[in-house]
Scaffold this motif. Structure first.
Motif, PDB file in Angstrom:
ATOM      1  N   VAL A 153       0.821  -1.207   0.000  1.00  9.68           N
ATOM      2  CA  VAL A 153       0.000   0.000   0.000  1.00  9.68           C
ATOM      3  C   VAL A 153       0.859   1.262   0.000  1.00  9.68           C
ATOM      4  O   VAL A 153       0.428   2.304  -0.503  1.00  9.68           O
ATOM      5  CB  VAL A 153      -1.010  -0.013   1.171  1.00  9.68           C
ATOM      6  N   ALA A 154       2.070   1.177   0.494  1.00  8.08           N
ATOM      7  CA  ALA A 154       2.936   2.352   0.557  1.00  8.08           C
ATOM      8  C   ALA A 154       3.158   2.966  -0.828  1.00  8.08           C
ATOM      9  O   ALA A 154       3.166   4.188  -0.979  1.00  8.08           O
ATOM     10  CB  ALA A 154       4.271   1.989   1.201  1.00  8.08           C
ATOM     11  N   GLY A 155       3.328   2.151  -1.837  1.00  8.86           N
ATOM     12  CA  GLY A 155       3.581   2.649  -3.183  1.00  8.86           C
ATOM     13  C   GLY A 155       2.366   3.198  -3.896  1.00  8.86           C
ATOM     14  O   GLY A 155       2.482   3.803  -4.966  1.00  8.86           O
ATOM     15  N   LEU A 156       1.182   3.027  -3.335  1.00 10.46           N
ATOM     16  CA  LEU A 156      -0.044   3.475  -3.998  1.00 10.46           C
ATOM     17  C   LEU A 156      -0.390   4.935  -3.713  1.00 10.46           C
ATOM     18  O   LEU A 156      -1.226   5.509  -4.397  1.00 10.46           O
ATOM     19  CB  LEU A 156      -1.221   2.579  -3.589  1.00 10.46           C
ATOM     20  N   ARG A 157       0.208   5.505  -2.694  1.00 16.59           N
ATOM     21  CA  ARG A 157      -0.068   6.892  -2.310  1.00 16.59           C
ATOM     22  C   ARG A 157      -1.570   7.135  -2.119  1.00 16.59           C
ATOM     23  O   ARG A 157      -2.147   8.044  -2.695  1.00 16.59           O
ATOM     24  CB  ARG A 157       0.520   7.856  -3.329  1.00 16.59           C
ATOM     25  N   ASN A 158      -2.166   6.287  -1.302  1.00 16.38           N
ATOM     26  CA  ASN A 158      -3.594   6.367  -1.012  1.00 16.38           C
ATOM     27  C   ASN A 158      -3.751   6.347   0.510  1.00 16.38           C
ATOM     28  O   ASN A 158      -3.902   5.284   1.111  1.00 16.38           O
ATOM     29  CB  ASN A 158      -4.314   5.187  -1.673  1.00 16.38           C
ATOM     30  N   PRO A 159      -3.708   7.525   1.170  1.00 18.27           N
ATOM     31  CA  PRO A 159      -3.759   7.572   2.638  1.00 18.27           C
ATOM     32  C   PRO A 159      -4.957   6.858   3.269  1.00 18.27           C
ATOM     33  O   PRO A 159      -4.788   6.157   4.272  1.00 18.27           O
ATOM     34  CB  PRO A 159      -3.752   9.072   2.962  1.00 18.27           C
ATOM     35  N   PRO A 160      -6.189   6.991   2.719  1.00 21.74           N
ATOM     36  CA  PRO A 160      -7.304   6.264   3.354  1.00 21.74           C
ATOM     37  C   PRO A 160      -7.089   4.747   3.329  1.00 21.74           C
ATOM     38  O   PRO A 160      -7.369   4.057   4.308  1.00 21.74           O
ATOM     39  CB  PRO A 160      -8.530   6.666   2.520  1.00 21.74           C
ATOM     40  N   LEU A 161      -6.586   4.232   2.217  1.00 22.02           N
ATOM     41  CA  LEU A 161      -6.319   2.797   2.134  1.00 22.02           C
ATOM     42  C   LEU A 161      -5.200   2.410   3.104  1.00 22.02           C
ATOM     43  O   LEU A 161      -5.284   1.381   3.779  1.00 22.02           O
ATOM     44  CB  LEU A 161      -5.948   2.398   0.699  1.00 22.02           C
ATOM     45  N   ALA A 162      -4.175   3.242   3.213  1.00 23.81           N
ATOM     46  CA  ALA A 162      -3.065   2.963   4.142  1.00 23.81           C
ATOM     47  C   ALA A 162      -3.577   2.899   5.583  1.00 23.81           C
ATOM     48  O   ALA A 162      -3.153   2.030   6.357  1.00 23.81           O
ATOM     49  CB  ALA A 162      -1.976   4.026   4.001  1.00 23.81           C
ATOM     50  N   ARG A 163      -4.499   3.808   5.946  1.00 21.00           N
ATOM     51  CA  ARG A 163      -5.065   3.778   7.306  1.00 21.00           C
ATOM     52  C   ARG A 163      -5.842   2.486   7.552  1.00 21.00           C
ATOM     53  O   ARG A 163      -5.755   1.883   8.620  1.00 21.00           O
ATOM     54  CB  ARG A 163      -5.967   4.996   7.536  1.00 21.00           C
TER      55      ARG A 163
END
Length: 188
Positions: A153-163
């Motif tokens: 998920v780190a490489g996707l740059r999607n903060p909601p998904l990272a949370r």
């Protein structure tokens, strides 16, 4: 085989390796080892280059879609991958399989080919042994998958998904700790 003189064929057998496979993204042909072709219901005479659709016919529908997508993406980006999928119930029963591989250019012909190895994961997916040991295995697998999701998920740059992935990782950690506190020996 000893720890100091490993034997490749013994290691493959111990890892439940089903053999090699290859996919030609240009012709959409799939070559399978004899064991893998039997598990996927591909006739022996077609195993050297069956249409991908024929091999995917033995795979559970939702997994077949994902597997086809993974193979196509590998043909485009050349990155290593692994994909797990279930086969439909058949003469060999439903099976859990994993394909691992990557796409590259053949040094002689220059053609793209995705190739790798197939493994049978079925034994680890069915309850075997005491219920507590099976639950510990499941918790360990969840932890492995949560760690993998955090890395992806780190490489996707999607903060909601990272949370969300962080929340899942915390819950998986609690589950793993619960099993470890219960005094069950850790099983990987």
């Amino acid at each position: 085989m000893t720890a100091f003189q490993p034997d490749l064929s013994s290691a493959f057998a111990g890892a439940l390796c089903l053999g090699a496979w290859a996919h030609d993204p240009c012709t959409d042909r799939f070559a399978l080892s004899p064991i893998l072709s039997r598990l996927l219901g591909v006739p022996e005479e077609a195993a050297a280059g069956a249409p991908l659709a024929q091999a995917l016919a033995a795979v559970e529908a939702e997994d077949a879609c994902r597997l086809e997508s993974v193979l196509r993406a590998a043909g485009e980006d050349g990155c290593p991958f692994e994909a797990e999928f279930r086969t439909r119930p058949g003469p060999h029963g439903p099976r859990w399989l994993r394909l691992m591989g990557r796409c590259g250019r053949d040094p002689v012909t220059g053609r793209l080919t995705t190739q790798g190895l197939a493994f049978d994961l079925t034994e680890g997916r069915h309850p075997g042994g005491p219920e507590a040991s099976q639950a510990q295995r499941q918790a360990n697998r969840l932890a492995d998958h949560a760690a993998a999701m955090k890395g992806l998920v780190a490489g996707l740059r999607n903060p909601p998904l990272a949370r969300l992935v962080d929340e899942i990782a915390v819950e998986v950690g609690h589950e793993l700790a619960r099993h470890l506190r219960s005094g069950v020996r850790q099983v990987h």
